[in-house]
Motif scaffolding. Structure first.
Motif, PDB file in Angstrom:
ATOM      1  N   TYR A 334      14.272 -21.354  59.719  1.00 19.49           N
ATOM      2  CA  TYR A 334      14.950 -20.445  58.789  1.00 19.49           C
ATOM      3  C   TYR A 334      15.891 -21.199  57.853  1.00 19.49           C
ATOM      4  CZ  TYR A 334      14.017 -16.491  62.054  1.00 19.49           C
ATOM      5  OH  TYR A 334      13.454 -15.525  62.852  1.00 19.49           O
ATOM      6  N   ASP A 335      16.137 -20.603  56.702  1.00 18.27           N
ATOM      7  CA  ASP A 335      17.336 -20.905  55.930  1.00 18.27           C
ATOM      8  C   ASP A 335      18.307 -19.768  56.240  1.00 18.27           C
ATOM      9  OD1 ASP A 335      16.048 -23.061  54.846  1.00 18.27           O
ATOM     10  OD2 ASP A 335      16.375 -22.473  52.749  1.00 18.27           O
ATOM     11  N   VAL A 336      19.492 -20.117  56.722  1.00 19.20           N
ATOM     12  CA  VAL A 336      20.491 -19.101  57.067  1.00 19.20           C
ATOM     13  C   VAL A 336      21.497 -19.072  55.921  1.00 19.20           C
ATOM     14  CG1 VAL A 336      22.203 -18.392  58.769  1.00 19.20           C
ATOM     15  CG2 VAL A 336      20.130 -19.596  59.510  1.00 19.20           C
ATOM     16  N   VAL A 337      21.553 -17.936  55.215  1.00 12.00           N
ATOM     17  CA  VAL A 337      22.241 -17.940  53.921  1.00 12.00           C
ATOM     18  C   VAL A 337      23.283 -16.832  53.800  1.00 12.00           C
ATOM     19  CG1 VAL A 337      20.195 -18.955  52.818  1.00 12.00           C
ATOM     20  CG2 VAL A 337      20.500 -16.473  52.767  1.00 12.00           C
ATOM     21  N   GLY A 338      24.194 -17.049  52.845  1.00  8.58           N
ATOM     22  CA  GLY A 338      25.205 -16.061  52.516  1.00  8.58           C
ATOM     23  C   GLY A 338      24.845 -15.322  51.249  1.00  8.58           C
ATOM     24  N   SER A 339      25.763 -14.467  50.791  1.00 14.10           N
ATOM     25  CA  SER A 339      25.438 -13.503  49.739  1.00 14.10           C
ATOM     26  C   SER A 339      25.947 -13.871  48.351  1.00 14.10           C
ATOM     27  CB  SER A 339      26.016 -12.143  50.135  1.00 14.10           C
ATOM     28  OG  SER A 339      27.412 -12.283  50.376  1.00 14.10           O
ATOM     29  N   LEU A 340      26.496 -15.066  48.179  1.00 12.84           N
ATOM     30  CA  LEU A 340      26.965 -15.419  46.837  1.00 12.84           C
ATOM     31  C   LEU A 340      25.789 -15.622  45.886  1.00 12.84           C
ATOM     32  CD1 LEU A 340      29.832 -18.050  46.884  1.00 12.84           C
ATOM     33  CD2 LEU A 340      29.960 -15.574  46.949  1.00 12.84           C
ATOM     34  N   CYS A 341      26.040 -15.372  44.607  1.00 11.54           N
ATOM     35  CA  CYS A 341      25.043 -15.652  43.587  1.00 11.54           C
ATOM     36  C   CYS A 341      25.141 -17.127  43.227  1.00 11.54           C
ATOM     37  CB  CYS A 341      25.285 -14.777  42.363  1.00 11.54           C
ATOM     38  SG  CYS A 341      25.243 -13.040  42.782  1.00 11.54           S
ATOM     39  N   GLU A 342      24.904 -17.945  44.216  1.00 10.60           N
ATOM     40  CA  GLU A 342      24.990 -19.392  44.119  1.00 10.60           C
ATOM     41  C   GLU A 342      23.977 -19.923  45.100  1.00 10.60           C
ATOM     42  OE1 GLU A 342      26.227 -22.038  42.889  1.00 10.60           O
ATOM     43  OE2 GLU A 342      27.521 -21.061  41.402  1.00 10.60           O
ATOM     44  N   ASN A 343      23.049 -20.692  44.641  1.00  5.51           N
ATOM     45  CA  ASN A 343      21.999 -21.140  45.552  1.00  5.51           C
ATOM     46  C   ASN A 343      22.499 -22.144  46.602  1.00  5.51           C
ATOM     47  OD1 ASN A 343      19.325 -20.775  46.411  1.00  5.51           O
ATOM     48  ND2 ASN A 343      18.735 -22.715  45.470  1.00  5.51           N
ATOM     49  N   PHE A 344      23.754 -22.639  46.402  1.00  4.12           N
ATOM     50  CA  PHE A 344      24.347 -23.520  47.413  1.00  4.12           C
ATOM     51  C   PHE A 344      24.765 -22.761  48.662  1.00  4.12           C
ATOM     52  CE2 PHE A 344      25.871 -25.791  43.515  1.00  4.12           C
ATOM     53  CZ  PHE A 344      25.171 -26.967  43.733  1.00  4.12           C
ATOM     54  N   ASP A 345      24.825 -21.453  48.557  1.00  6.52           N
ATOM     55  CA  ASP A 345      25.445 -20.652  49.613  1.00  6.52           C
ATOM     56  C   ASP A 345      24.502 -20.518  50.803  1.00  6.52           C
ATOM     57  OD1 ASP A 345      27.176 -19.053  50.995  1.00  6.52           O
ATOM     58  OD2 ASP A 345      26.722 -17.232  49.855  1.00  6.52           O
ATOM     59  N   LYS A 346      24.356 -21.631  51.522  1.00  9.25           N
ATOM     60  CA  LYS A 346      23.452 -21.677  52.677  1.00  9.25           C
ATOM     61  C   LYS A 346      24.187 -22.351  53.832  1.00  9.25           C
ATOM     62  CE  LYS A 346      19.469 -22.003  49.657  1.00  9.25           C
ATOM     63  NZ  LYS A 346      18.531 -22.881  48.952  1.00  9.25           N
ATOM     64  N   PHE A 347      24.205 -21.692  54.964  1.00  6.22           N
ATOM     65  CA  PHE A 347      24.862 -22.275  56.143  1.00  6.22           C
ATOM     66  C   PHE A 347      23.955 -23.287  56.834  1.00  6.22           C
ATOM     67  CE2 PHE A 347      27.063 -18.144  55.761  1.00  6.22           C
ATOM     68  CZ  PHE A 347      28.355 -18.621  55.652  1.00  6.22           C
ATOM     69  N   ALA A 348      22.649 -23.070  56.742  1.00  4.88           N
ATOM     70  CA  ALA A 348      21.701 -23.985  57.375  1.00  4.88           C
ATOM     71  C   ALA A 348      20.383 -23.916  56.605  1.00  4.88           C
ATOM     72  CB  ALA A 348      21.477 -23.603  58.833  1.00  4.88           C
ATOM     73  N   ILE A 349      19.766 -25.059  56.432  1.00  4.74           N
ATOM     74  CA  ILE A 349      18.497 -25.128  55.703  1.00  4.74           C
ATOM     75  C   ILE A 349      17.439 -25.689  56.642  1.00  4.74           C
ATOM     76  CG2 ILE A 349      17.314 -26.229  53.741  1.00  4.74           C
ATOM     77  CD1 ILE A 349      20.095 -26.274  52.332  1.00  4.74           C
ATOM     78  N   ASP A 350      16.286 -25.048  56.670  1.00  2.16           N
ATOM     79  CA  ASP A 350      15.169 -25.498  57.525  1.00  2.16           C
ATOM     80  C   ASP A 350      15.623 -25.720  58.968  1.00  2.16           C
ATOM     81  OD1 ASP A 350      13.412 -25.481  55.360  1.00  2.16           O
ATOM     82  OD2 ASP A 350      13.878 -27.561  54.823  1.00  2.16           O
ATOM     83  N   ARG A 351      16.344 -24.759  59.501  1.00  2.26           N
ATOM     84  CA  ARG A 351      16.889 -24.894  60.850  1.00  2.26           C
ATOM     85  C   ARG A 351      15.949 -24.218  61.847  1.00  2.26           C
ATOM     86  NH1 ARG A 351      22.353 -25.485  62.284  1.00  2.26           N
ATOM     87  NH2 ARG A 351      22.497 -26.620  60.313  1.00  2.26           N
ATOM     88  N   SER A 352      15.629 -24.939  62.910  1.00  2.00           N
ATOM     89  CA  SER A 352      14.816 -24.368  63.997  1.00  2.00           C
ATOM     90  C   SER A 352      15.693 -23.486  64.854  1.00  2.00           C
ATOM     91  CB  SER A 352      14.235 -25.488  64.861  1.00  2.00           C
ATOM     92  OG  SER A 352      13.350 -26.255  64.095  1.00  2.00           O
ATOM     93  N   LEU A 353      15.310 -22.232  64.958  1.00  2.00           N
ATOM     94  CA  LEU A 353      16.105 -21.251  65.710  1.00  2.00           C
ATOM     95  C   LEU A 353      15.164 -20.295  66.431  1.00  2.00           C
ATOM     96  CD1 LEU A 353      18.732 -20.473  62.919  1.00  2.00           C
ATOM     97  CD2 LEU A 353      19.272 -21.485  65.150  1.00  2.00           C
ATOM     98  N   PRO A 354      15.666 -19.595  67.429  1.00  2.00           N
ATOM     99  CA  PRO A 354      14.837 -18.541  68.024  1.00  2.00           C
ATOM    100  C   PRO A 354      14.633 -17.428  66.999  1.00  2.00           C
ATOM    101  CG  PRO A 354      17.013 -18.634  69.071  1.00  2.00           C
ATOM    102  CD  PRO A 354      16.971 -19.732  68.081  1.00  2.00           C
ATOM    103  N   PRO A 355      13.616 -16.601  67.162  1.00  2.00           N
ATOM    104  CA  PRO A 355      13.415 -15.496  66.219  1.00  2.00           C
ATOM    105  C   PRO A 355      14.679 -14.637  66.127  1.00  2.00           C
ATOM    106  CG  PRO A 355      11.641 -15.581  67.847  1.00  2.00           C
ATOM    107  CD  PRO A 355      12.634 -16.606  68.252  1.00  2.00           C
ATOM    108  N   ILE A 356      15.104 -14.348  64.899  1.00  2.00           N
ATOM    109  CA  ILE A 356      16.347 -13.596  64.710  1.00  2.00           C
ATOM    110  C   ILE A 356      16.026 -12.185  64.262  1.00  2.00           C
ATOM    111  CG2 ILE A 356      18.495 -13.469  63.357  1.00  2.00           C
ATOM    112  CD1 ILE A 356      18.474 -16.518  63.202  1.00  2.00           C
TER     113      ILE A 356
END
Ligand SMILES: *Cc1c(COP(=O)(O)O)cnc(C)c1O
Length: 420
Positions: A334-356
């Motif tokens: 997943y990419d785990v992202v926030g809601s800003l209108c800024e494409n930098f606003d990502k907490f994690a990119i290509d992160r392996s996680l359990p199904p959310i």
């Protein structure tokens, strides 16, 4: 390896969210106290060792009060930080004022509180004398330029705006001496979030040599060296924690050879660590509110850069876990992202996680330093609450969440009726 723990169960978090909706930061008092004790304990060979907690890392009076109880000082660099320190009861030598490009009123407040002033430039000596007065004890910040390499956050010392050059130090101390300053400190901070103790041992070595040379050449006595902040924490599970024992033994050995055996007067060793004390003991608790599948698989959180800027600002890694799914296999990317209108606003990119699933609680780890504090209101986003998990297991609100009224409070704005 560092095991990424979270001190609360899913049930406890569900309970908390009935009173305090996500997102919020929660800090673990026990962990913070333990980190403060570990650092102090490691340096127990040096009776006067003190860490001045860098207030900017977690500027909350409840946290500062805890650190005061643990015997720490505070490192401030602005008027509000000085006021926070004063409010909690820090005065005089408990406060280090390591600022740069400092306005006059901030120097005045620092002098009023009797803080130890650590000047960032030779020209600030006359500025301080002019706008306030010179103290009896004064420190300067050294920037070794080409003589040392930096690390990624602070960068090449030659490109860093901080501190005086080698040559300037000699003139600065001589000038301060001629103006009646009696006692002196020397500071350097060249790295941030550094996990290699050898880096700090080298800094100590450099500063001890410099103290000997300056004392001899200028005819002054040093009271302390300040090794700065910057001790790193293992943000990634595969990283090892900073080895305090290697660090302390390295500094102790240098102190013996370069200070004691050279017949120099005793020197207090101080630091300004923020991240090391509180960083691992804070968590940003968020809820997964959207799942979006386009060219990538996105989890949208109810938090954003406002709550934690480090990933966007530095490309920093923050560990992410899904509450109740800690042991589940990480079968999704997943990419785990926030809601800003800024494409930098990502907490994690290509992160392996359990199904959310929607409404899962997503925990972002290691947010106890430079987390909430860096928040801003871009895009009309509001800063979250801060909670404290106390040593007795209670949940205490130590900063309420911002409201829309707060957001509008600096505007002359009559269209808002207080109803969100
Ligand atoms: C930011 C800063 C610190 C604290 O850094 P940490 O990485 O939190 O330890 C200490 N001193 C100065 C001068 C700083 O700018």
């Amino acid at each position: 390896m560092t095991i990424k723990r979270f001190p609360l169960t899913a049930k406890q978090v569900a309970n908390i969210t009935t009173t305090y909706p996500t997102p919020f930061h929660i800090y673990d008092e026990q962990g913070i106290r333990q980190a403060a004790r570990n650092l102090k304990q490691t340096f127990s060979w040096s009776e006067t060792f003190t860490n001045y907690f860098a207030v900017k890392a977690l500027p909350n009076p409840h946290i500062l009060r805890i650190l005061k109880e643990e015997g720490l000082g505070v490192d401030c660099s602005s008027l509000p930080e000085l006021l926070l320190a004063q409010h909690v009861g820090f005065t005089g030598d408990d406060i280090m004022f390591t600022s740069n490009e400092t306005p006059a009123n901030e120097f005045r407040k620092a002098r009023e509180l009797g803080a130890i002033i650590n000047l960032d430039d030779i020209s600030h000596l006359e500025y301080l004398e002019h706008v306030a007065s010179l103290p009896d004890l004064l420190s300067f910040r050294y920037n070794p330029g080409p003589l040392r390499s930096g690390n990624t956050i602070i960068g090449d010392p030659r490109e860093a705006k901080y501190g005086l050059t080698y040559e300037q130090l000699f003139s600065a101390y001589a000038m301060a001496k001629s103006k009646g300053v009696h006692r002196f400190g020397l500071h350097a901070m060249l790295a941030s979030n550094e996990l290699d103790p050898l880096y700090f041992i080298e800094t100590a070595s450099m500063l001890f040599d410099l103290v000997a040379t300056l004392a001899r050449e200028v005819g002054i006595t040093f009271s302390f060296v300040n090794l700065g902040g910057g001790i790193g924490i293992p943000y990634r599970p595969e990283q090892e924690p900073f080895d305090l024992d290697i660090f302390s033994r390295g500094v102790a050995d240098l102190y013996e050879r370069k200070i004691v055996q050279q017949g120099l007067p005793p020197l207090q060793i101080v630091m300004e660590c923020g991240r090391f004390i509180t960083g691992p003991h804070g968590y940003l608790i968020t809820t997964a509110i959207h799942h979006k599948e386009t060219y990538k698989d996105y989890i949208g959180l109810d938090a954003c850069m406002t709550n934690l800027m480090r990933p966007a600002l530095y490309g920093a890694y923050h560990h992410v876990t899904v509450l109740g799914k800690e042991e589940a296999p990480a079968t999704h990317i997943y990419d785990v992202v926030g809601s800003l209108c800024e494409n930098f606003d990502k907490f994690a990119i290509d992160r392996s996680l359990p199904p959310i699933d929607t409404n899962d609680i997503v925990v972002i780890h290691d947010t106890g330093a430079h987390g909430h504090a860096m928040g801003f209101n871009y895009n009309g986003k509001l800063r979250s609450a801060e909670l404290l998990l106390t040593t007795s297991g209670n949940i205490q609100l130590i900063r309420r969440a911002e409201t829309i009224e707060d957001y509008f409070s600096t505007l002359d704005f009559t269209g808002f009726n207080g109803q969100a």
